[in-house]
Scaffold this active site. Structure first.
Site, PDB file in Angstrom:
ATOM      1  N   ASP A 217     -23.377  40.265   5.632  1.00 24.50           N
ATOM      2  CA  ASP A 217     -22.044  39.714   5.872  1.00 24.50           C
ATOM      3  C   ASP A 217     -21.374  40.364   7.075  1.00 24.50           C
ATOM      4  OD1 ASP A 217     -21.814  42.194   4.597  1.00 24.50           O
ATOM      5  OD2 ASP A 217     -20.429  41.515   3.054  1.00 24.50           O
TER       6      ASP A 217
ATOM      7  N   ASP B 241     -20.017  47.327   9.816  1.00 21.95           N
ATOM      8  CA  ASP B 241     -18.854  48.130  10.193  1.00 21.95           C
ATOM      9  C   ASP B 241     -19.386  49.417  10.841  1.00 21.95           C
ATOM     10  OD1 ASP B 241     -16.398  49.321  10.335  1.00 21.95           O
ATOM     11  OD2 ASP B 241     -15.994  49.364   8.211  1.00 21.95           O
TER      12      ASP B 241
HETATM   13  P1  5GP Z   1     -20.966  49.814   6.893  1.00 29.18           P
HETATM   14  O1  5GP Z   1     -22.014  50.587   6.132  1.00 29.18           O
HETATM   15  O2  5GP Z   1     -21.518  49.014   8.054  1.00 29.18           O
HETATM   16  O3  5GP Z   1     -19.813  50.698   7.316  1.00 29.18           O
HETATM   17  O4  5GP Z   1     -20.293  48.833   5.842  1.00 29.18           O
HETATM   18  C1  5GP Z   1     -20.812  47.594   5.547  1.00 29.18           C
HETATM   19  C2  5GP Z   1     -20.278  47.072   4.247  1.00 29.18           C
HETATM   20  O5  5GP Z   1     -18.898  47.443   4.040  1.00 29.18           O
HETATM   21  C3  5GP Z   1     -20.288  45.547   4.272  1.00 29.18           C
HETATM   22  O6  5GP Z   1     -21.515  45.033   3.794  1.00 29.18           O
HETATM   23  C4  5GP Z   1     -19.103  45.200   3.379  1.00 29.18           C
HETATM   24  O7  5GP Z   1     -19.508  45.186   2.033  1.00 29.18           O
HETATM   25  C5  5GP Z   1     -18.129  46.349   3.588  1.00 29.18           C
HETATM   26  N1  5GP Z   1     -17.111  46.014   4.619  1.00 29.18           N
HETATM   27  C6  5GP Z   1     -17.020  46.525   5.862  1.00 29.18           C
HETATM   28  N2  5GP Z   1     -15.973  45.977   6.529  1.00 29.18           N
HETATM   29  C7  5GP Z   1     -15.392  45.112   5.665  1.00 29.18           C
HETATM   30  C8  5GP Z   1     -14.252  44.217   5.773  1.00 29.18           C
HETATM   31  O8  5GP Z   1     -13.544  44.100   6.777  1.00 29.18           O
HETATM   32  N3  5GP Z   1     -13.979  43.456   4.674  1.00 29.18           N
HETATM   33  C9  5GP Z   1     -14.704  43.526   3.520  1.00 29.18           C
HETATM   34  N4  5GP Z   1     -14.318  42.730   2.517  1.00 29.18           N
HETATM   35  N5  5GP Z   1     -15.779  44.348   3.387  1.00 29.18           N
HETATM   36  C10 5GP Z   1     -16.114  45.122   4.450  1.00 29.18           C
END
Ligand code: 5GP
Length: 189
Positions: free
Chosen positions: A109, A112
């Site tokens: 999805d 981040d």
């Molecule tokens: P990362 O490990 O890349 O920091 O985080 C990824 C996960 O964090 C995504 O798969 C999602 O579940 C959650 N996430 C990161 N940013 C957002 C956001 O803006 N909205 C939502 N609902 N979930 C997010």
């Protein structure tokens, strides 16, 4: 972007502006599906959706890939606070498919920090696939703490918290047709 899509009445009090509208998502998903179709024509991939956030994206993307793909799902839970990923990921639901000698595309999805995806890629590579690539609907601008090689990206968005089209807050708003900024309860005048 398309400022035409307004939040629905049932979520109007907690959502800000539309970030990506339903129609923008549909046309970009069709482009991504066409790119995957062209790139994997000789050897159809296994599409691996990461639950629950990628639920809507996976369903729409898979139907735009005109190849004999198969699909599977994983569910992961990331340790850390709601807004800060720790990079330590627990596999809540594992794959059923055998990855040996298969091309794999992870359907995500949103990226981040990139820590979740970094972990997942290593985890999948250990199962001896032919390749592991990533198709991420959203990537947050300038937020990545690891360098990631993302073969397919839908949209790059500013680093704000968004919901809709699979993305949630406390399990809600996944059923929004577009992607909106989340403002939260009691923040409106
Ligand atoms: P990362 O490990 O890349 O920091 O985080 C990824 C996960 O964090 C995504 O798969 C999602 O579940 C959650 N996430 C990161 N940013 C957002 C956001 O803006 N909205 C939502 N609902 N979930 C997010």
């Amino acid at each position: 972007m398309d400022a035409q899509q307004l939040p629905p009445v049932w979520a109007n009090d907690v959502l800000g502006d539309v970030v990506i509208s339903e129609s923008e998502i549909a046309s970009r998903v069709a482009e991504l599906g066409a790119a995957i179709t062209a790139d994997y024509a000789g050897d159809p991939p296994l599409l691996v959706g990461v639950l629950k956030g990628a639920m809507a994206f996976m369903v729409d993307l898979a139907r735009k890939v005109e190849l004999r793909v198969d699909v599977d799902f994983m569910a992961v839970s990331s340790y850390g606070s709601a807004t800060q990923s720790s990079g330590i990921v627990r596999i809540v639901k594992d794959l059923e498919a055998d990855l040996t000698d298969r091309h794999v595309i992870v359907v995500e999805d949103i990226v981040d920090s990139g820590l979740t995806l970094n972990y997942l890629r290593k985890y999948l590579l250990a199962r001896k696939p032919k390749s592991v690539e990533v198709c991420a609907l959203l990537v947050k601008e300038g937020e990545q703490r690891v360098s990631l090689d993302l073969k397919y990206v839908g949209f790059t968005i500013p680093p704000t918290f968004v919901v809709g089209y699979g993305l949630d807050v406390a399990e809600q708003f996944r059923n929004l047709t577009g992607i909106f900024t989340y403002i939260g309860e009691g923040r409106h005048e």
